[in-house]
Design a protein around this motif. Sequence first.
Motif, PDB file in Angstrom:
ATOM      1  N   LEU A  95       0.830  -1.195   0.000  1.00  0.00           N
ATOM      2  CA  LEU A  95       0.000   0.000   0.000  1.00  0.00           C
ATOM      3  C   LEU A  95       0.867   1.248   0.000  1.00  0.00           C
ATOM      4  O   LEU A  95       1.960   1.248   0.576  1.00  0.00           O
ATOM      5  CB  LEU A  95      -0.895   0.033   1.240  1.00  0.00           C
ATOM      6  CG  LEU A  95      -1.843  -1.139   1.436  1.00  0.00           C
ATOM      7  CD1 LEU A  95      -2.647  -0.960   2.723  1.00  0.00           C
ATOM      8  CD2 LEU A  95      -2.763  -1.324   0.242  1.00  0.00           C
ATOM      9  N   THR A  96       0.366   2.297  -0.625  1.00  0.00           N
ATOM     10  CA  THR A  96       0.954   3.627  -0.500  1.00  0.00           C
ATOM     11  C   THR A  96      -0.054   4.428   0.301  1.00  0.00           C
ATOM     12  O   THR A  96      -1.154   4.713  -0.185  1.00  0.00           O
ATOM     13  CB  THR A  96       1.205   4.268  -1.881  1.00  0.00           C
ATOM     14  OG1 THR A  96       2.074   3.405  -2.622  1.00  0.00           O
ATOM     15  CG2 THR A  96       1.845   5.639  -1.734  1.00  0.00           C
ATOM     16  N   HIS A  98      -1.813   7.445   2.030  1.00  0.00           N
ATOM     17  CA  HIS A  98      -1.973   8.878   1.761  1.00  0.00           C
ATOM     18  C   HIS A  98      -2.806   9.527   2.855  1.00  0.00           C
ATOM     19  O   HIS A  98      -3.534   8.863   3.574  1.00  0.00           O
ATOM     20  CB  HIS A  98      -2.665   9.097   0.403  1.00  0.00           C
ATOM     21  CG  HIS A  98      -1.830   8.701  -0.769  1.00  0.00           C
ATOM     22  ND1 HIS A  98      -0.826   9.484  -1.271  1.00  0.00           N
ATOM     23  CD2 HIS A  98      -1.857   7.582  -1.537  1.00  0.00           C
ATOM     24  CE1 HIS A  98      -0.271   8.870  -2.304  1.00  0.00           C
ATOM     25  NE2 HIS A  98      -0.872   7.717  -2.485  1.00  0.00           N
ATOM     26  N   GLN A 103      -7.391   8.167   0.019  1.00  0.00           N
ATOM     27  CA  GLN A 103      -6.569   8.278  -1.195  1.00  0.00           C
ATOM     28  C   GLN A 103      -5.473   7.204  -1.245  1.00  0.00           C
ATOM     29  O   GLN A 103      -4.648   7.171  -2.158  1.00  0.00           O
ATOM     30  CB  GLN A 103      -5.933   9.670  -1.279  1.00  0.00           C
ATOM     31  CG  GLN A 103      -6.954  10.785  -1.437  1.00  0.00           C
ATOM     32  CD  GLN A 103      -7.782  10.632  -2.698  1.00  0.00           C
ATOM     33  OE1 GLN A 103      -7.250  10.511  -3.791  1.00  0.00           O
ATOM     34  NE2 GLN A 103      -9.099  10.605  -2.546  1.00  0.00           N
ATOM     35  N   THR A 104      -5.443   6.322  -0.254  1.00  0.00           N
ATOM     36  CA  THR A 104      -4.456   5.238  -0.188  1.00  0.00           C
ATOM     37  C   THR A 104      -4.629   4.299  -1.377  1.00  0.00           C
ATOM     38  O   THR A 104      -5.764   3.968  -1.760  1.00  0.00           O
ATOM     39  CB  THR A 104      -4.605   4.481   1.144  1.00  0.00           C
ATOM     40  OG1 THR A 104      -4.257   5.383   2.196  1.00  0.00           O
ATOM     41  CG2 THR A 104      -3.728   3.255   1.207  1.00  0.00           C
ATOM     42  N   THR A 105      -3.511   3.859  -1.958  1.00  0.00           N
ATOM     43  CA  THR A 105      -3.558   2.986  -3.124  1.00  0.00           C
ATOM     44  C   THR A 105      -2.872   1.654  -2.842  1.00  0.00           C
ATOM     45  O   THR A 105      -2.021   1.542  -1.969  1.00  0.00           O
ATOM     46  CB  THR A 105      -2.897   3.646  -4.347  1.00  0.00           C
ATOM     47  OG1 THR A 105      -1.537   3.969  -4.034  1.00  0.00           O
ATOM     48  CG2 THR A 105      -3.645   4.898  -4.781  1.00  0.00           C
ATOM     49  N   ASN A 107      -0.869  -1.655  -4.798  1.00  0.00           N
ATOM     50  CA  ASN A 107      -0.164  -2.086  -6.001  1.00  0.00           C
ATOM     51  C   ASN A 107      -0.627  -3.500  -6.353  1.00  0.00           C
ATOM     52  O   ASN A 107      -0.067  -4.482  -5.867  1.00  0.00           O
ATOM     53  CB  ASN A 107       1.352  -2.048  -5.765  1.00  0.00           C
ATOM     54  CG  ASN A 107       2.133  -2.450  -6.997  1.00  0.00           C
ATOM     55  OD1 ASN A 107       1.577  -2.954  -7.971  1.00  0.00           O
ATOM     56  ND2 ASN A 107       3.431  -2.238  -6.958  1.00  0.00           N
ATOM     57  N   ASN A 133      -0.360  -0.205 -10.574  1.00  0.00           N
ATOM     58  CA  ASN A 133       0.339  -0.134  -9.289  1.00  0.00           C
ATOM     59  C   ASN A 133      -0.307   0.874  -8.345  1.00  0.00           C
ATOM     60  O   ASN A 133       0.176   1.066  -7.243  1.00  0.00           O
ATOM     61  CB  ASN A 133       1.828   0.155  -9.482  1.00  0.00           C
ATOM     62  CG  ASN A 133       2.086   1.477 -10.158  1.00  0.00           C
ATOM     63  OD1 ASN A 133       1.157   2.206 -10.489  1.00  0.00           O
ATOM     64  ND2 ASN A 133       3.349   1.790 -10.373  1.00  0.00           N
ATOM     65  N   LYS A 134      -1.415   1.492  -8.760  1.00  0.00           N
ATOM     66  CA  LYS A 134      -2.094   2.473  -7.910  1.00  0.00           C
ATOM     67  C   LYS A 134      -3.609   2.335  -8.030  1.00  0.00           C
ATOM     68  O   LYS A 134      -4.269   3.163  -8.638  1.00  0.00           O
ATOM     69  CB  LYS A 134      -1.663   3.890  -8.261  1.00  0.00           C
ATOM     70  CG  LYS A 134      -0.214   4.167  -7.923  1.00  0.00           C
ATOM     71  CD  LYS A 134       0.145   5.605  -8.170  1.00  0.00           C
ATOM     72  CE  LYS A 134       1.624   5.803  -8.063  1.00  0.00           C
ATOM     73  NZ  LYS A 134       2.097   6.382  -6.888  1.00  0.00           N
ATOM     74  N   HIS A 135      -4.150   1.283  -7.428  1.00  0.00           N
ATOM     75  CA  HIS A 135      -5.602   1.118  -7.344  1.00  0.00           C
ATOM     76  C   HIS A 135      -6.055   1.700  -6.018  1.00  0.00           C
ATOM     77  O   HIS A 135      -5.469   1.401  -4.972  1.00  0.00           O
ATOM     78  CB  HIS A 135      -5.981  -0.371  -7.372  1.00  0.00           C
ATOM     79  CG  HIS A 135      -5.838  -1.011  -8.698  1.00  0.00           C
ATOM     80  ND1 HIS A 135      -6.879  -1.105  -9.592  1.00  0.00           N
ATOM     81  CD2 HIS A 135      -4.770  -1.596  -9.297  1.00  0.00           C
ATOM     82  CE1 HIS A 135      -6.457  -1.729 -10.679  1.00  0.00           C
ATOM     83  NE2 HIS A 135      -5.188  -2.032 -10.518  1.00  0.00           N
ATOM     84  N   LEU A 136      -7.100   2.520  -6.039  1.00  0.00           N
ATOM     85  CA  LEU A 136      -7.622   3.058  -4.782  1.00  0.00           C
ATOM     86  C   LEU A 136      -8.063   1.911  -3.887  1.00  0.00           C
ATOM     87  O   LEU A 136      -8.780   1.013  -4.329  1.00  0.00           O
ATOM     88  CB  LEU A 136      -8.802   3.995  -5.021  1.00  0.00           C
ATOM     89  CG  LEU A 136      -8.468   5.408  -5.494  1.00  0.00           C
ATOM     90  CD1 LEU A 136      -9.756   6.179  -5.784  1.00  0.00           C
ATOM     91  CD2 LEU A 136      -7.627   6.143  -4.461  1.00  0.00           C
TER      92      LEU A 136
END
Length: 148
Positions: A95-96, A98, A103-105, A107, A133-136
Amino acid sequence: MIRSTKFHGEIEIAEEDIYRFESGIPGFLEETEFSLLPLVETPFFVLQSIKTKEVAFIVTNPFNTFRDYEVKLPDEVLSTLEIETEKEVITLVILTIHDPFNQTTANLQAPIILNTHKKTGKQFIMNGSGYMNKHLLIEPLEVEQGEY
């Protein structure tokens, strides 16, 4: 052994709780040993490098959120990770995080595959899968027309 971690401070990590990533993780090729640590009271975990305190990834089980998510492992990956049965496998996604959290995405294109019996791991990049690599992580609520 006592290890310094990014999110859990100093903790004991048993040798049998260490996953070995033969080729590291893309972008972190020297990081070949990780431990999976739970983030208490959340559905998330930390994939913590044994070597470097600052290298830690927030991960989650993608199947809990993305019901139609599919990962098909080629024979090469099954062999590398010494996977014999599906029961040995844990699939996680990085996860990224945010601010705000919605808004966290995730991969979904490059899941982390762990063999729980052999303690091996690999980030498997699914080129051409249609995943990004950036799905909500949290889909925005659709506002019906006329609602404010």
